[in-house]
Design a protein around this motif. Structure first.
Motif, PDB file in Angstrom:
ATOM      1  N   ARG A 277       7.814   9.840  -1.465  1.00  0.00           N
ATOM      2  CA  ARG A 277       9.255  10.042  -1.288  1.00  0.00           C
ATOM      3  C   ARG A 277       9.522  11.145  -0.258  1.00  0.00           C
ATOM      4  O   ARG A 277      10.410  11.013   0.589  1.00  0.00           O
ATOM      5  CB  ARG A 277       9.909  10.381  -2.623  1.00  0.00           C
ATOM      6  CG  ARG A 277      11.382  10.726  -2.516  1.00  0.00           C
ATOM      7  CD  ARG A 277      12.063  10.791  -3.869  1.00  0.00           C
ATOM      8  NE  ARG A 277      12.128   9.463  -4.495  1.00  0.00           N
ATOM      9  CZ  ARG A 277      12.775   9.206  -5.624  1.00  0.00           C
ATOM     10  NH1 ARG A 277      13.418  10.185  -6.256  1.00  0.00           N
ATOM     11  NH2 ARG A 277      12.800   7.987  -6.129  1.00  0.00           N
ATOM     12  N   ILE A 278       8.770  12.207  -0.326  1.00  0.00           N
ATOM     13  CA  ILE A 278       8.961  13.317   0.616  1.00  0.00           C
ATOM     14  C   ILE A 278       8.747  12.841   2.050  1.00  0.00           C
ATOM     15  O   ILE A 278       9.570  13.103   2.939  1.00  0.00           O
ATOM     16  CB  ILE A 278       7.998  14.470   0.278  1.00  0.00           C
ATOM     17  CG1 ILE A 278       8.387  15.108  -1.059  1.00  0.00           C
ATOM     18  CG2 ILE A 278       7.997  15.524   1.385  1.00  0.00           C
ATOM     19  CD1 ILE A 278       7.352  16.070  -1.604  1.00  0.00           C
ATOM     20  N   HIS A 279       7.646  12.141   2.291  1.00  0.00           N
ATOM     21  CA  HIS A 279       7.351  11.654   3.645  1.00  0.00           C
ATOM     22  C   HIS A 279       8.373  10.624   4.102  1.00  0.00           C
ATOM     23  O   HIS A 279       8.765  10.596   5.282  1.00  0.00           O
ATOM     24  CB  HIS A 279       5.953  11.039   3.685  1.00  0.00           C
ATOM     25  CG  HIS A 279       4.844  12.012   3.428  1.00  0.00           C
ATOM     26  ND1 HIS A 279       4.761  13.230   4.055  1.00  0.00           N
ATOM     27  CD2 HIS A 279       3.758  11.938   2.611  1.00  0.00           C
ATOM     28  CE1 HIS A 279       3.677  13.862   3.645  1.00  0.00           C
ATOM     29  NE2 HIS A 279       3.059  13.106   2.766  1.00  0.00           N
ATOM     30  N   ALA A 280       8.807   9.758   3.196  1.00  0.00           N
ATOM     31  CA  ALA A 280       9.762   8.712   3.569  1.00  0.00           C
ATOM     32  C   ALA A 280      11.113   9.313   3.959  1.00  0.00           C
ATOM     33  O   ALA A 280      11.729   8.902   4.952  1.00  0.00           O
ATOM     34  CB  ALA A 280       9.926   7.719   2.420  1.00  0.00           C
TER      35      ALA A 280
ATOM     36  N   ARG B 202      12.619  -0.827   5.109  1.00  0.00           N
ATOM     37  CA  ARG B 202      11.405  -0.762   4.291  1.00  0.00           C
ATOM     38  C   ARG B 202      11.091   0.690   3.905  1.00  0.00           C
ATOM     39  O   ARG B 202      10.620   0.956   2.797  1.00  0.00           O
ATOM     40  CB  ARG B 202      10.231  -1.395   5.028  1.00  0.00           C
ATOM     41  CG  ARG B 202      10.312  -2.930   5.126  1.00  0.00           C
ATOM     42  CD  ARG B 202       9.054  -3.504   5.744  1.00  0.00           C
ATOM     43  NE  ARG B 202       9.106  -4.945   5.919  1.00  0.00           N
ATOM     44  CZ  ARG B 202       8.411  -5.826   5.198  1.00  0.00           C
ATOM     45  NH1 ARG B 202       7.629  -5.409   4.215  1.00  0.00           N
ATOM     46  NH2 ARG B 202       8.494  -7.119   5.453  1.00  0.00           N
ATOM     47  N   ILE B 203      11.340   1.611   4.818  1.00  0.00           N
ATOM     48  CA  ILE B 203      11.141   3.031   4.506  1.00  0.00           C
ATOM     49  C   ILE B 203      12.092   3.459   3.395  1.00  0.00           C
ATOM     50  O   ILE B 203      11.714   4.210   2.486  1.00  0.00           O
ATOM     51  CB  ILE B 203      11.347   3.886   5.769  1.00  0.00           C
ATOM     52  CG1 ILE B 203      10.191   3.652   6.758  1.00  0.00           C
ATOM     53  CG2 ILE B 203      11.448   5.368   5.421  1.00  0.00           C
ATOM     54  CD1 ILE B 203      10.403   4.292   8.110  1.00  0.00           C
ATOM     55  N   PHE B 204      13.323   2.980   3.440  1.00  0.00           N
ATOM     56  CA  PHE B 204      14.292   3.306   2.396  1.00  0.00           C
ATOM     57  C   PHE B 204      13.837   2.777   1.043  1.00  0.00           C
ATOM     58  O   PHE B 204      13.944   3.473   0.019  1.00  0.00           O
ATOM     59  CB  PHE B 204      15.653   2.718   2.774  1.00  0.00           C
ATOM     60  CG  PHE B 204      16.760   3.068   1.820  1.00  0.00           C
ATOM     61  CD1 PHE B 204      16.888   4.344   1.306  1.00  0.00           C
ATOM     62  CD2 PHE B 204      17.681   2.100   1.431  1.00  0.00           C
ATOM     63  CE1 PHE B 204      17.922   4.671   0.427  1.00  0.00           C
ATOM     64  CE2 PHE B 204      18.717   2.410   0.557  1.00  0.00           C
ATOM     65  CZ  PHE B 204      18.832   3.698   0.050  1.00  0.00           C
ATOM     66  N   ARG B 205      13.311   1.575   1.051  1.00  0.00           N
ATOM     67  CA  ARG B 205      12.807   1.012  -0.210  1.00  0.00           C
ATOM     68  C   ARG B 205      11.638   1.840  -0.727  1.00  0.00           C
ATOM     69  O   ARG B 205      11.540   2.121  -1.927  1.00  0.00           O
ATOM     70  CB  ARG B 205      12.375  -0.437  -0.004  1.00  0.00           C
ATOM     71  CG  ARG B 205      12.034  -1.155  -1.300  1.00  0.00           C
ATOM     72  CD  ARG B 205      11.500  -2.542  -1.041  1.00  0.00           C
ATOM     73  NE  ARG B 205      11.362  -3.299  -2.285  1.00  0.00           N
ATOM     74  CZ  ARG B 205      10.496  -4.282  -2.441  1.00  0.00           C
ATOM     75  NH1 ARG B 205       9.679  -4.622  -1.457  1.00  0.00           N
ATOM     76  NH2 ARG B 205      10.431  -4.928  -3.583  1.00  0.00           N
ATOM     77  N   LEU B 206      10.739   2.241   0.168  1.00  0.00           N
ATOM     78  CA  LEU B 206       9.600   3.063  -0.241  1.00  0.00           C
ATOM     79  C   LEU B 206      10.083   4.386  -0.838  1.00  0.00           C
ATOM     80  O   LEU B 206       9.557   4.861  -1.852  1.00  0.00           O
ATOM     81  CB  LEU B 206       8.683   3.308   0.957  1.00  0.00           C
ATOM     82  CG  LEU B 206       7.313   3.925   0.697  1.00  0.00           C
ATOM     83  CD1 LEU B 206       6.326   3.521   1.792  1.00  0.00           C
ATOM     84  CD2 LEU B 206       7.372   5.444   0.624  1.00  0.00           C
TER      85      LEU B 206
ATOM     86  N   LEU C 241       0.836  -1.209   0.000  1.00  0.00           N
ATOM     87  CA  LEU C 241       0.000   0.000   0.000  1.00  0.00           C
ATOM     88  C   LEU C 241       0.868   1.255   0.000  1.00  0.00           C
ATOM     89  O   LEU C 241       0.514   2.265  -0.613  1.00  0.00           O
ATOM     90  CB  LEU C 241      -0.920   0.003   1.220  1.00  0.00           C
ATOM     91  CG  LEU C 241      -2.098  -0.969   1.196  1.00  0.00           C
ATOM     92  CD1 LEU C 241      -2.778  -1.005   2.562  1.00  0.00           C
ATOM     93  CD2 LEU C 241      -3.100  -0.589   0.112  1.00  0.00           C
ATOM     94  N   GLY C 242       2.012   1.186   0.659  1.00  0.00           N
ATOM     95  CA  GLY C 242       2.903   2.338   0.730  1.00  0.00           C
ATOM     96  C   GLY C 242       3.485   2.746  -0.602  1.00  0.00           C
ATOM     97  O   GLY C 242       3.913   3.901  -0.768  1.00  0.00           O
ATOM     98  N   PHE C 243       3.494   1.829  -1.558  1.00  0.00           N
ATOM     99  CA  PHE C 243       4.001   2.182  -2.884  1.00  0.00           C
ATOM    100  C   PHE C 243       3.047   3.110  -3.632  1.00  0.00           C
ATOM    101  O   PHE C 243       3.403   3.659  -4.681  1.00  0.00           O
ATOM    102  CB  PHE C 243       4.272   0.927  -3.712  1.00  0.00           C
ATOM    103  CG  PHE C 243       5.415   0.104  -3.180  1.00  0.00           C
ATOM    104  CD1 PHE C 243       6.582   0.714  -2.760  1.00  0.00           C
ATOM    105  CD2 PHE C 243       5.320  -1.275  -3.105  1.00  0.00           C
ATOM    106  CE1 PHE C 243       7.642  -0.039  -2.268  1.00  0.00           C
ATOM    107  CE2 PHE C 243       6.367  -2.040  -2.616  1.00  0.00           C
ATOM    108  CZ  PHE C 243       7.536  -1.420  -2.188  1.00  0.00           C
ATOM    109  N   SER C 244       1.843   3.273  -3.133  1.00  0.00           N
ATOM    110  CA  SER C 244       0.919   4.277  -3.668  1.00  0.00           C
ATOM    111  C   SER C 244       1.181   5.595  -2.959  1.00  0.00           C
ATOM    112  O   SER C 244       1.231   5.646  -1.728  1.00  0.00           O
ATOM    113  CB  SER C 244      -0.535   3.861  -3.432  1.00  0.00           C
ATOM    114  OG  SER C 244      -1.408   4.962  -3.608  1.00  0.00           O
TER     115      SER C 244
END
Length: 511
Positions: free
Chosen positions: A201-204, A188-192, A165-168
């Motif tokens: 990307r901004i939030h990650a 996982r955050i880095f991958r996102l 879901l995070g990929f959206s």
């Protein structure tokens, strides 16, 4: 266009769209289908993740109304009964009343305060149902917000669902909130961050811990490259990538690292949406070191140098003669001039070219002739000289289907591609304010266009003209006066109608 019936849930839709990009290693390039966006607030369309991103950075905390709070409590009570479908409907109604981003804190506070009354198992079951089965965007976010409170670190299958879901871009922020509690959450955050390219990307990046060289290097070279605005991530990338240490170190900069520093610095200079260069300690020393240490060869390099020069000149208290001298030395180079000459032939870097004394008006005319639709905005560079202004006016008359643009007035924004001609016309109209009577025929067309922005822009120009000449519209442009008298009765926007009436009644604009 995909039909909503093709997919049984948002999760199923996102999985289908994301998997090809996971397979080929590229960044995600999909948006949520319009079929799932029935609940857009106030009918205003937002790009995926845009509303929530704007809320986080610019809206601040919003309290809940009593009615919304009751909807929230009722939805939780229904979830506690185990009726997942009814809870889905209840949370969907809550999302219509108030988007999830504004309800997260009250929702989680209520759950914590009433943990003895709300069975954790039932809450968990509903949350999993919401993120895997719901077709409502806000309901999925509520499910993720509930899971943020629960311990799921050992459930790898559920973690993969949340990561998917995070990929959206729409769900990335809510998925990140959950990931922060996982033992492998940072990876996982880095991958996102690497797979998304917008608000995700901004939030990650904001939440990523740069705990190894790979992450720091990626932040340096890629972190500010998003499709929203680089400045949102600039300060985080500077602080987390080790940019300062690299810049002030003894080692020579690689081309890749120099470009990364360039892009971060350029984004730091733009402090419109958030803090940037003003938060950097000894920022002048950093800018000067960059100018001395980097190699400048392409047009992007020189654009950034010009931005540094402009920033230095605008900030009188912190301005540095050394920065000024170094910028001018770089911009006065033959390499810079050659790059600017090449760029203007493509309609780029025109402000830089003009600052270098390069007359590129003939190039602009050629560009407008060959690719008008994508470059109509360049007309502003032709308006100061009467001969070029007349050429620009004639070019717009020839390129736009003026008679076909006349339509019934709308009170909607009219932002779609079908209004491209009207949008292009506004570029020229707004430049006519200092030139009374020039292009009046194009103002007549603008007054008869469907988009309100065309009509309002034309009215502002007419106000400028009456104010500058001291003549009421009836005397200045009798035919325009007669046209307005016929249009005002059917004008759907009250403020626009008032302005039309003022011009008809002989009121003058500002002198």
């Amino acid at each position: 266009m995909e039909q909503k019936e093709t997919y049984n849930s948002l999760y199923e839709y996102i999985s289908a769209k994301a998997k090809p990009f996971l397979k080929d290693g590229g960044e995600m390039d999909f948006t949520i289908s319009e079929d799932f966006k029935d609940n857009e607030s106030n009918g205003i369309p937002f790009a995926d993740g845009a509303y929530d991103g704007i809320a986080v950075y610019h809206m601040g905390t919003q309290g809940l109304s009593d009615e919304t709070r009751e909807l929230m409590i009722n939805a939780l009570k229904i979830a506690s009964t185990g009726d997942k479908e009814a809870a889905d409907r209840a949370f969907t109604e809550l999302g219509k009343a108030q988007r999830a981003i504004h309800v997260i804190d009250p929702l989680q506070d209520y759950i914590i305060e009433h943990k003895d009354e709300i069975p954790a198992k039932r809450l968990y079951e509903f949350a999993v149902y919401a993120i895997t089965r719901s077709c409502d965007i806000e309901c999925v976010k509520f499910g993720l917000s509930i899971l943020e409170l629960l311990v799921i670190d050992e459930n790898e299958e559920l973690k993969d669902v949340i990561s998917m879901l995070g990929f959206s871009e729409e769900f990335a922020l809510f998925a990140l909130f959950v990931m922060l509690r996982w033992s492998d959450g940072n990876d996982r955050i880095f991958r996102l961050a690497r797979k998304t390219h917008g608000w995700g990307r901004i939030h990650a990046i904001e939440r990523l811990e740069a705990d190894d060289d790979r992450k720091r290097k990626w932040l340096l070279r890629n972190g500010v490259h998003n499709t929203v605005m680089p400045s949102y991530s600039a300060l985080s990338c500077w602080n987390k990538s080790g940019a300062s240490e690299l810049l002030f170190g003894d080692e020579e900069l690689s081309d890749e690292d120099a470009r990364g520093l360039r892009d971060i610095i350029d984004a730091l200079l733009d402090e419109g949406p958030c803090s940037g260069i003003s938060e950097i300690e000894n920022s002048n020393d950093a800018l000067l070191k960059f100018l001395e240490k980097a190699r400048f060869s392409d047009i992007t390099d020189f654009e950034v140098v010009r931005n540094i020069l402009n920033y230095n000149n605008e900030d009188n208290e912190q301005s540095s003669n050394k920065i000024d001298e170094k910028c001018r030395e770089i911009l006065d180079s033959e390499k810079c001039r050659e790059a600017a000459l090449q760029a203007v032939q493509e309609g780029k870097s025109i402000d830089l070219a003009l600052s270098l004394g390069i007359d590129c008006r003939d190039d602009i005319l050629k560009i407008l002739e060959s690719d008008f639709d994508n470059n109509a905005h360049l007309c502003r560079y032709l308006m100061d000289d009467k001969s070029y202004r007349e050429k620009a006016l004639d070019l717009f008359r020839g390129k736009l289907p003026l008679e076909a643009m006349k339509a019934a007035p709308s009170d909607q924004l009219c932002l779609g591609r079908e209004f491209g001609n009207e949008h292009n016309l506004t570029f020229l109209i707004q430049e006519l304010k200092p030139f009374p009577l020039e292009g009046a025929d194009l103002l007549e067309i603008a007054l008869q266009c469907a988009p309100p922005q065309n009509r309002n822009m034309a009215l502002r120009v007419l106000g400028e003209w009456t104010g500058a000449t001291g003549d009421p519209l009836q005397k200045l442009l009798p035919e325009m006066f007669a046209l307005l008298k016929g249009l005002v009765e059917n004008e759907p926007n009250e403020r626009t109608r008032v302005r039309m009436t003022e011009l008809i009644n002989g009121e003058l604009g500002d002198k």
